[in-house]
Write a protein that holds these residues in place. Structure first.
Motif, PDB file in Angstrom:
ATOM      1  N   PRO A  67       0.807  -1.214   0.000  1.00  0.00           N
ATOM      2  CA  PRO A  67       0.000   0.000   0.000  1.00  0.00           C
ATOM      3  C   PRO A  67       0.840   1.263   0.000  1.00  0.00           C
ATOM      4  N   LEU A  68       0.116   2.380  -0.117  1.00  0.00           N
ATOM      5  CA  LEU A  68       0.754   3.685  -0.252  1.00  0.00           C
ATOM      6  C   LEU A  68       1.651   4.005   0.936  1.00  0.00           C
ATOM      7  N   VAL A  69       1.157   3.780   2.170  1.00  0.00           N
ATOM      8  CA  VAL A  69       1.927   4.132   3.361  1.00  0.00           C
ATOM      9  C   VAL A  69       3.212   3.335   3.432  1.00  0.00           C
ATOM     10  N   ASP A  70       3.143   2.025   3.162  1.00  0.00           N
ATOM     11  CA  ASP A  70       4.339   1.197   3.196  1.00  0.00           C
ATOM     12  C   ASP A  70       5.345   1.651   2.149  1.00  0.00           C
ATOM     13  N   SER A  71       4.868   2.123   1.009  1.00  0.00           N
ATOM     14  CA  SER A  71       5.767   2.576  -0.038  1.00  0.00           C
ATOM     15  C   SER A  71       6.533   3.812   0.412  1.00  0.00           C
ATOM     16  N   ILE A  72       5.859   4.739   1.109  1.00  0.00           N
ATOM     17  CA  ILE A  72       6.517   5.959   1.579  1.00  0.00           C
ATOM     18  C   ILE A  72       7.601   5.605   2.589  1.00  0.00           C
ATOM     19  N   PHE A  73       7.252   4.847   3.617  1.00  0.00           N
ATOM     20  CA  PHE A  73       8.230   4.512   4.642  1.00  0.00           C
ATOM     21  C   PHE A  73       9.320   3.593   4.099  1.00  0.00           C
ATOM     22  N   GLY A  74       8.974   2.773   3.103  1.00  0.00           N
ATOM     23  CA  GLY A  74       9.998   1.929   2.495  1.00  0.00           C
ATOM     24  C   GLY A  74      11.083   2.746   1.844  1.00  0.00           C
ATOM     25  N   LYS A  75      10.689   3.814   1.137  1.00  0.00           N
ATOM     26  CA  LYS A  75      11.682   4.680   0.495  1.00  0.00           C
ATOM     27  C   LYS A  75      12.540   5.392   1.529  1.00  0.00           C
ATOM     28  N   ASN A 116       3.669   5.659  13.420  1.00  0.00           N
ATOM     29  CA  ASN A 116       4.525   5.348  12.290  1.00  0.00           C
ATOM     30  C   ASN A 116       5.017   3.918  12.409  1.00  0.00           C
ATOM     31  N   ASP A 117       5.369   3.353  11.277  1.00  0.00           N
ATOM     32  CA  ASP A 117       5.903   2.000  11.204  1.00  0.00           C
ATOM     33  C   ASP A 117       7.295   2.024  10.599  1.00  0.00           C
ATOM     34  N   LEU A 118       8.022   3.112  10.812  1.00  0.00           N
ATOM     35  CA  LEU A 118       9.337   3.263  10.216  1.00  0.00           C
ATOM     36  C   LEU A 118      10.339   2.361  10.924  1.00  0.00           C
ATOM     37  N   THR A 119      11.011   1.537  10.181  1.00  0.00           N
ATOM     38  CA  THR A 119      12.101   0.707  10.691  1.00  0.00           C
ATOM     39  C   THR A 119      13.251   0.788   9.700  1.00  0.00           C
ATOM     40  N   VAL A 120      14.467   0.705  10.210  1.00  0.00           N
ATOM     41  CA  VAL A 120      15.664   0.818   9.373  1.00  0.00           C
ATOM     42  C   VAL A 120      16.543  -0.392   9.633  1.00  0.00           C
ATOM     43  N   SER A 121      16.973  -1.034   8.567  1.00  0.00           N
ATOM     44  CA  SER A 121      17.863  -2.192   8.684  1.00  0.00           C
ATOM     45  C   SER A 121      19.294  -1.740   8.459  1.00  0.00           C
ATOM     46  N   PHE A 122      20.166  -2.126   9.413  1.00  0.00           N
ATOM     47  CA  PHE A 122      21.568  -1.729   9.300  1.00  0.00           C
ATOM     48  C   PHE A 122      22.438  -2.858   9.853  1.00  0.00           C
ATOM     49  N   GLU A 123      23.212  -3.478   8.981  1.00  0.00           N
ATOM     50  CA  GLU A 123      24.115  -4.569   9.356  1.00  0.00           C
ATOM     51  C   GLU A 123      23.377  -5.663  10.132  1.00  0.00           C
ATOM     52  N   ASN A 124      22.285  -6.117   9.536  1.00  0.00           N
ATOM     53  CA  ASN A 124      21.477  -7.213  10.087  1.00  0.00           C
ATOM     54  C   ASN A 124      20.835  -6.885  11.435  1.00  0.00           C
TER      55      ASN A 124
END
Length: 339
Positions: A67-75, A116-124
């Motif tokens: 969906p739209l929201v996931d696309s925004i936070f994914g970017k 918000n559902d913002l998560t960031v992946s960094f070095e596993n």
């Protein structure tokens, strides 16, 4: 819109409203329940436009399973991850290491109560937003209220005062003053311009710490009147010290002594004709409506307002040393008028 979405506004091209190039520029909208994500792709309407001219909604790769929201936070998440990877690479080349386990993610929403559902992946390691994060000794929170920072600072200063009080019988008044100023007052002054514009109830704990420090210097009881002590020690109250730091930055920004990004935040008041007010060295006060909900605390708003309230002699000071002296005198008269 970040966070869960229950309803939204969808824009559709108006039939027949086209420019010479055939691309629609006028739209009609409707609001209601969130439609199927696949229906939110207006790409065919803008097929003739260049990639850099496409609306944001056309470039989000929306599909029924994304969906739209996931696309925004994914970017956003991918960009932050790439930025962290670049920083880690730079640190490695300079014999340093970025510790993922100590890396914090602080999300400051533009509007209150925004989930918000913002998560960031960094070095596993998956980084999730935290309520507070510490940077250069300052504890930032996701609402920029600085209540956590004030609480921690108060606790630290109270611990120092307690230790100094234990050895106070063996110290002279001068030695106690030097000790208190170097250990406690310096903490109150560190990055205190970040507290500009906060309600007095937020910074009141810091004022109570300064009051306790003044009583400790003079070795007086807990409920002794503190104003004459502050005047005798030549200590401005906490609120005045915050204003002093902000106005010092404003003077440097106005006179080209500050970094470019700070100089761009203040602008000298200009007049169309040569009037008597053109020699008052005032600053332009920006409109509050264009700066959002935290506008009254912005440096670009507070600094001009406080600057214009200064006496003319302070605003037209020839050097920073003269400005310091006149500013401090003015603040003593304003905050400790009876002394």
């Amino acid at each position: 819109m970040p966070g869960p979405v229950d309803a939204m506004v969808v824009l559709k091209p108006k039939p027949g409203a086209t420019t010479a190039s055939g691309v629609s520029t006028l739209f009609k909208g409707y609001s209601g329940e969130l439609p199927h994500p696949a229906t939110l792709n207006p790409g065919p309407v803008y097929a003739g436009m260049k990639a850099d001219s496409l609306p944001l909604i056309c470039t989000m790769n929306i599909s029924p399973d994304k969906p739209l929201v996931d696309s925004i936070f994914g970017k956003v998440s991918r960009r932050i991850s790439a930025c962290l990877a670049d920083i880690a690479s730079w640190m490695t080349t300079h014999h340093l290491k970025l510790n993922p386990s100590k890396t914090e993610l602080l999300y400051i929403p533009g509007t209150p109560n925004t989930h918000n559902d913002l998560t960031v992946s960094f070095e596993n390691i998956l980084l999730t937003p935290s309520e507070t994060a510490r940077s250069l000794g300052v504890t930032l929170d996701n609402e920029l209220s600085f209540s956590t920072h004030v609480s921690k600072l108060t606790r630290s200063c109270r611990f120092l005062l307690c230790n100094i009080r234990r050895i106070r019988p063996f110290l002279s008044q001068e030695a106690t003053q030097v000790l208190v100023q170097s250990l406690v007052i310096s903490k109150l002054d560190y990055c205190n311009s970040l507290l500009a514009g906060l309600p007095l109830r937020v910074i009141r704990p810091l004022q109570l710490i300064q009051n306790a420090a003044a009583r400790l210097v003079f070795n007086l009881p807990k409920f002794s009147h503190v104003s004459p002590m502050l005047h005798s020690l030549h200590w401005l109250p906490v609120a005045a010290r915050i204003r002093y730091k902000t106005l010092m930055l404003a003077y440097k920004a106005k006179n080209g002594l500050a970094p470019p990004y700070m100089m761009s935040m203040v602008k000298s008041q200009s007049v169309q004709r040569t009037l008597r007010t053109s020699s008052l060295a005032r600053l332009e006060t920006p409109c509050l409506k264009s700066h959002g909900r935290q506008s009254s605390r912005l440096f670009s708003v507070l600094a001009p307002r406080w600057w214009n309230d200064l006496p003319l002699a302070a605003r037209t000071a020839e050097s920073i040393a003269i400005f310091k002296h006149r500013l401090k005198t003015h603040l003593f008269v304003e905050f400790l008028p009876e002394y």
